[in-house]
Each structure stands twice: as C-alpha cells, then as structure tokens.
Design an enzyme around this catalytic site. Structure first.
Site, mmCIF file in Angstrom:
data_model
loop_
_atom_site.group_PDB
_atom_site.id
_atom_site.type_symbol
_atom_site.label_atom_id
_atom_site.label_comp_id
_atom_site.label_asym_id
_atom_site.label_seq_id
_atom_site.Cartn_x
_atom_site.Cartn_y
_atom_site.Cartn_z
ATOM 1 N N HIS A 12 1.191 13.598 -0.939
ATOM 2 C CA HIS A 12 0.945 14.051 -2.434
ATOM 3 C C HIS A 12 -0.279 13.376 -2.765
ATOM 4 O O HIS A 12 -0.397 12.992 -3.881
ATOM 5 C CB HIS A 12 2.309 13.665 -3.239
ATOM 6 C CG HIS A 12 2.602 12.331 -3.234
ATOM 7 N ND1 HIS A 12 3.794 11.599 -3.269
ATOM 8 C CD2 HIS A 12 1.625 11.039 -3.154
ATOM 9 C CE1 HIS A 12 3.855 10.282 -3.399
ATOM 10 N NE2 HIS A 12 2.512 10.022 -3.454
ATOM 11 N N HIS A 55 4.177 6.732 -9.972
ATOM 12 C CA HIS A 55 3.189 5.797 -9.739
ATOM 13 C C HIS A 55 2.781 5.090 -10.793
ATOM 14 O O HIS A 55 1.359 4.805 -11.244
ATOM 15 C CB HIS A 55 2.016 6.431 -8.999
ATOM 16 C CG HIS A 55 2.143 7.153 -7.754
ATOM 17 N ND1 HIS A 55 2.819 8.260 -7.473
ATOM 18 C CD2 HIS A 55 1.805 6.862 -6.294
ATOM 19 C CE1 HIS A 55 3.145 8.464 -6.088
ATOM 20 N NE2 HIS A 55 2.261 7.629 -5.527
ATOM 21 N N HIS A 189 0.503 5.034 5.326
ATOM 22 C CA HIS A 189 -0.660 4.631 4.550
ATOM 23 C C HIS A 189 -0.249 3.402 3.963
ATOM 24 O O HIS A 189 0.642 3.063 3.636
ATOM 25 C CB HIS A 189 -1.178 5.540 3.567
ATOM 26 C CG HIS A 189 -0.278 6.178 2.442
ATOM 27 N ND1 HIS A 189 1.212 6.676 2.412
ATOM 28 C CD2 HIS A 189 -0.495 6.225 1.073
ATOM 29 C CE1 HIS A 189 1.371 7.038 1.270
ATOM 30 N NE2 HIS A 189 0.563 6.548 0.484
ATOM 31 N N GLU A 236 6.950 5.722 1.270
ATOM 32 C CA GLU A 236 7.092 6.900 0.572
ATOM 33 C C GLU A 236 7.955 8.011 1.718
ATOM 34 O O GLU A 236 8.663 8.999 0.950
ATOM 35 C CB GLU A 236 5.957 7.660 0.083
ATOM 36 C CG GLU A 236 5.335 6.858 -0.941
ATOM 37 C CD GLU A 236 3.873 7.561 -1.457
ATOM 38 O OE1 GLU A 236 3.440 7.179 -2.490
ATOM 39 O OE2 GLU A 236 3.096 8.149 -0.498
#
Ligand code: DHB
Ligand code: FE
Length: 276
Positions: A12, A55, A189, A236
C-alpha cells in the site's frame, strides 16, 4: 448470505498513489508493478472488507486500538503527510459492519467500533489499484484496522484467529453481498533505523507460497521474529494473515506478483479465490 469471493493482498506504498496522480503507470520504474493488476480488475464483488493499518491519521500513538472496525455510512480520505491528493469519500455498509462487530465481539474480540473514521493511503491506494478507472470507488467498504504500528502488536496467531472469526461473521450475514477481503501492506520493508531499506526476498516468497494452502504455518512466528525477518514495517504482513484467514472455503491462487523495490518496499500482490 454474504459470499466471500476471495482475497486480494497488496502493498500500500504511498508512492503508488502519487504515481497514479501523475499518470506514471507506464514509466519503466512503474510498469512491472502496475501491469500485475490487470487480472485483478476482472474481480466481481460489490463489497470490500479492507484490512489495513492506520499510519497516524485516525489513530495516533496516544490512542491505539489493537483491532478497530468502521461502522459508518461513509469514510473520508485524508493525507497524513505524503502529499497525496485527497480522494472522494468511500461508501460504507453500516448494516454489514454492525453484523461483523456483533459477531467478532461475541467471539471475544473486543474491538474499537468507529462510527466516524478517516482512511489513509493503506486503505485508499489498494482500492485505486483494483478499480483504476473509477473516479469514485464503486464498491461499499468496511475498514478493519490492525495495529501494526505501536508495540505490543497482536501476534500472528491472534491475527489469524481474528481473520477466521471475521470469515465466520461474513458467512453468517443475512444480506446478499459479494465480498472481497483486501489485506494491505508489506511485504518486507523497514523505513528507519539501522536496517532502513531492509528487504528479505526469500522470506517474502516463502510467505507468498505458504499463505495459499498452509497459512497456519505463518501464524507460528512471534512478533519479534516477524520484525527480524520482514523489517519493522514488514509486520504489515499481519493484515495479509487476517485477510487470508477470513477465507472459509477452498482457497486457490489465481494470480501473484512480486517486485523489488517500490520505494523502500518489496511489493507483493496476490489474488486468492475462495470456493464454498
Ligand atoms: C512506504 C511503505 C509503506 O508501507 C508505507 O506505509 C509508507 C511508505 C515506502 O516504502 O515508502
Ligand atoms: Fe505502510
């Protein structure tokens, strides 16, 4: 009843949203990423349950629910700081939301229920990817937020059980819906700290393999193991586990794509079909 047609899992990354805003989909950097989405667009669903992490837009570090579910008629998008254009509001499905909430709470998942909710890039970018020609998202939505941001995070096993409960809740809904469950974020990541830029291709590809037929094996990791293997933001992947666990039928892989890197992230995408 609601029919769960399948799950789509995708990264995303906000840079995807700005590439869409600039019309850069066919540039050499972006083409290998965007071309993966052709098959997904043929999907037939009228409702999207979107499992993602906020976030810092709707929930900040001072108030962080472990699991939250939207129960609004409409959800507004806003930019939490990436410079992305604000997209038109998303239609909700309050009737379905309340059924899911009732069922999940009955099942001992003590959620935060949100009758007002801002949705960030982790909700908006995947829907743009899946319905690229729509100015306004054409499906009704139910946002489901998992805390992947502030520790303690729910464990992979807990997320898997939450997803299974979500699937049972969809199965027991009385109304007619064709639902796609979308899990957003990942794959490996890490955006900051000593390991900024960390990517783990072997681990990502193993997850994409196992998630189809042996997803329980991925629920065995601890959160610290997941951080080590996938990076601080690679956790995530918990959203992918929730989405996969919500599929209650026979699951098969229709399509997948893996591409390194998009921005700082190993981008992964999968289309999983669910047959009753
Ligand atoms: C990036 C990835 C994310 O998952 C995110 O939420 C923000 C940025 C990135 O790779 O730039
Ligand atoms: Fe993210």
């Amino acid at each position: 009843m609601a029919t769960i047609v399948g799950a789509i899992t995708t990264s995303h990354i906000p840079a995807i949203g700005s590439a869409i805003a600039k019309g850069a989909q066919n540039e050499p950097y972006w083409k290998p990423f965007f071309s993966a989405f052709g098959k997904v667009r043929e999907w037939l669903a009228d409702t999207a349950v979107v499992v993602y992490n906020d976030h810092g837009l709707q929930f900040f570090l001072d108030r962080m629910p472990t699991f939250a579910v939207g129960a609004a008629a409409e959800y507004r998008n806003a930019d939490e700081g990436w410079g992305l254009p604000t997209l038109p509001p998303y239609r909700g499905d309050a009737e379905l939301s309340w059924h899911l909430i009732d069922s999940l709470v009955e099942d001992e998942f003590d959620l935060t229920t949100c009758q007002e909710m801002l949705v960030d890039h982790a909700f908006a970018v995947p829907l743009q990817l899946l319905w690229p020609n729509a100015k306004v998202c054409p499906v009704a939505t139910v946002p489901v937020v998992v805390n992947t941001v502030q520790h303690p995070l729910p464990s992979p096993a807990r997320c898997f059980k939450f997803g299974q409960s979500l699937g049972r809740a969809l199965d027991s809904f009385g109304g007619e819906r064709r639902v796609v469950v979308i899990g957003t974020g990942g794959l490996s990541h890490q955006l900051d700290g000593e390991r900024a830029g960390f990517i783990n291709k072997d681990f990502d590809l193993m997850c994409m393999d196992k998630i189809v037929a042996e997803p329980e094996s991925l629920a065995r990791y601890s959160v610290p193991e997941l951080v080590e293997l996938a990076g601080t933001q690679g956790v995530e992947f918990l959203n992918w586990l929730v989405a996969r666990a919500a599929l209650t039928g026979r699951v098969s892989k229709v399509h997948s794509n893996y591409h390194i890197p998009i921005s700082n992230t190993a981008s992964g995408m999968m289309v999983l079909e669910n047959r009753g």
